[in-house]
Write an enzyme that holds these catalytic residues in place. Structure first.
Site, PDB file in Angstrom:
ATOM      1  N   THR A 196       0.827  -1.217   0.000  1.00  0.00           N
ATOM      2  CA  THR A 196       0.000   0.000   0.000  1.00  0.00           C
ATOM      3  C   THR A 196       0.856   1.261   0.000  1.00  0.00           C
ATOM      4  O   THR A 196       1.961   1.263   0.545  1.00  0.00           O
ATOM      5  CB  THR A 196      -0.958   0.047   1.220  1.00  0.00           C
ATOM      6  OG1 THR A 196      -1.923  -0.982   1.064  1.00  0.00           O
ATOM      7  CG2 THR A 196      -1.708   1.364   1.374  1.00  0.00           C
ATOM      8  N   GLY A 250      -5.949  -4.733   6.833  1.00  0.00           N
ATOM      9  CA  GLY A 250      -7.094  -3.841   6.633  1.00  0.00           C
ATOM     10  C   GLY A 250      -8.343  -4.167   7.424  1.00  0.00           C
ATOM     11  O   GLY A 250      -9.075  -3.268   7.853  1.00  0.00           O
TER      12      GLY A 250
HETATM   13  N1  ASP Z   1      -4.347  -2.040   4.265  1.00  0.00           N
HETATM   14  C1  ASP Z   1      -4.272  -2.708   2.997  1.00  0.00           C
HETATM   15  C2  ASP Z   1      -5.443  -3.636   2.862  1.00  0.00           C
HETATM   16  O1  ASP Z   1      -5.812  -4.274   3.832  1.00  0.00           O
HETATM   17  C3  ASP Z   1      -3.020  -3.480   2.807  1.00  0.00           C
HETATM   18  C4  ASP Z   1      -1.768  -2.823   3.269  1.00  0.00           C
HETATM   19  O2  ASP Z   1      -1.755  -1.722   3.751  1.00  0.00           O
HETATM   20  O3  ASP Z   1      -0.735  -3.446   3.157  1.00  0.00           O
HETATM   21  O4  ASP Z   1      -5.948  -3.765   1.785  1.00  0.00           O
END
Ligand code: ASP
Length: 330
Positions: A196, A250
């Site tokens: 992300t 997430g």
């Molecule tokens: N937060 C993101 C998700 O759950 C993934 C991440 O931040 O690595 O889609």
């Protein structure tokens, strides 16, 4: 002479009244010491540096915090090194499904997209949702159609897929990670899944903005949506308070409304940015065994970048224009 003096005073007070321009970026909470070769780390730092400079140039020229956020995120989305746009994580079926969101603190407006395919820069589509529709969150086909109507750039499916993410998916599949409802995943396995990118900014006028973009967790079920496009979970901005962009597991960030909770603690409990962000990441989420981190800036230009995973690529630049980039320390 008097008039000249008055003009000088007015100019000086206008300059003094400017907010301390600040830009903070993250490249995901999945960085692992063992996996990060010096070459890869150098390459990631170079991209973060470029993203920092692009966004900061907007702020320096008097541009808005949201345009700075967008300018930085586009660089990170276009880089195959980060899990957003090109180089995004793959679903269990080997497909790229992208999520992104943008929030503007001055107006309280927000736009977000989830499960979009082929749009090169989902952050630009989130902006279109905010500016050109009465909605906040659009998904799938409808969002793809909106991107076409606004002539956003599309790329072929293969353009997004990198050998590294293919290999990551294979490793993720072998781990037989929890399917459906996510439960806490052991540290090492989770790093394998995460990524992300995000940006938060404070502009000269004191306006705050936040944006986040991702391919989500590697090996996610097709159709799964994480916190990144959820306003209040992965992204939040409110003038006078703070701007926040999260990264991590997430499902926990959604259930705990993390990005908004930073603002709520500051507003209702008078917490400082540092206290609010540290409590959430290193106390509340840690106790839940939820891994991740966030970047945040407040209305005075204070910056906080806590994470409880092994590493999180992050960078910031304040009024002095000096770039700070780090991976394993805050
Ligand atoms: N937060 C993101 C998700 O759950 C993934 C991440 O931040 O690595 O889609």
């Amino acid at each position: 002479m008097k008039r000249l003096l008055l003009t000088c005073c007015l100019l000086a007070s206008a300059v003094l009244a400017q907010s301390p321009i600040t830009l903070v970026l993250h490249g995901g909470a999945g960085a692992e010491r063992k996996k990060l070769t010096p070459e890869k780390e150098a390459a990631c730092r170079a991209v973060l540096n470029e993203a920092l400079r692009k966004g900061y140039a907007v702020l320096k020229q008097g541009g808005s915090s949201e345009q700075a956020v967008i300018a930085s995120i586009i660089v990170l989305e276009d880089s195959p090194l980060f899990n957003a746009g090109r180089g995004a994580a793959l679903t269990r079926d080997g497909i790229v499904e992208l999520d992104a969101s943008l929030m503007v603190g001055q107006t309280g407006l927000a736009g977000a997209v989830a499960n979009v395919h082929g749009v090169r820069n989902p952050i630009l589509l989130a902006e279109k949702v905010m500016l050109h529709t009465p909605h906040v969150l659009m998904i799938g086909e409808g969002a793809d159609k909106l991107a076409k109507e606004h002539q956003l750039r599309f790329e072929a499916p293969e353009w997004f897929i990198t050998p590294e993410q293919k290999e990551r998916l294979e490793r993720a599949k072998k781990k037989d990670l929890p399917k459906g409802a996510y439960i806490p995943v052991p540290d090492r396995e989770l790093s394998l899944l995460m990524g992300t990118v995000g940006a938060v900014a404070l502009d000269q006028k004191g306006n705050l903005a936040a944006g986040t973009s991702t391919g989500g967790l590697a090996g996610k079920l097709p159709g799964r949506v994480g916190d990144s496009p959820i306003i209040g979970a992965g992204t939040y901005a409110e003038n006078g308070v703070c701007a926040v962009s999260c990264t991590g597991h997430g499902e926990f960030f959604i259930r705990n409304a993390v990005a908004y909770d930073v603002a709520a603690r500051m507003k209702y409990a008078n917490a400082t940015l540092k206290d609010a962000t540290q409590t959430l990441i290193n106390d509340k989420l840690k106790k839940l065994d939820a891994r991740g981190g966030l970047i945040a800036v407040d209305a005075k230009g204070n910056v906080s970048t806590p994470f409880n995973s092994e590493g999180m690529f992050h960078a910031h630049m304040g009024p002095d224009g000096v770039a700070h980039i780090a991976v394993f320390e805050e």
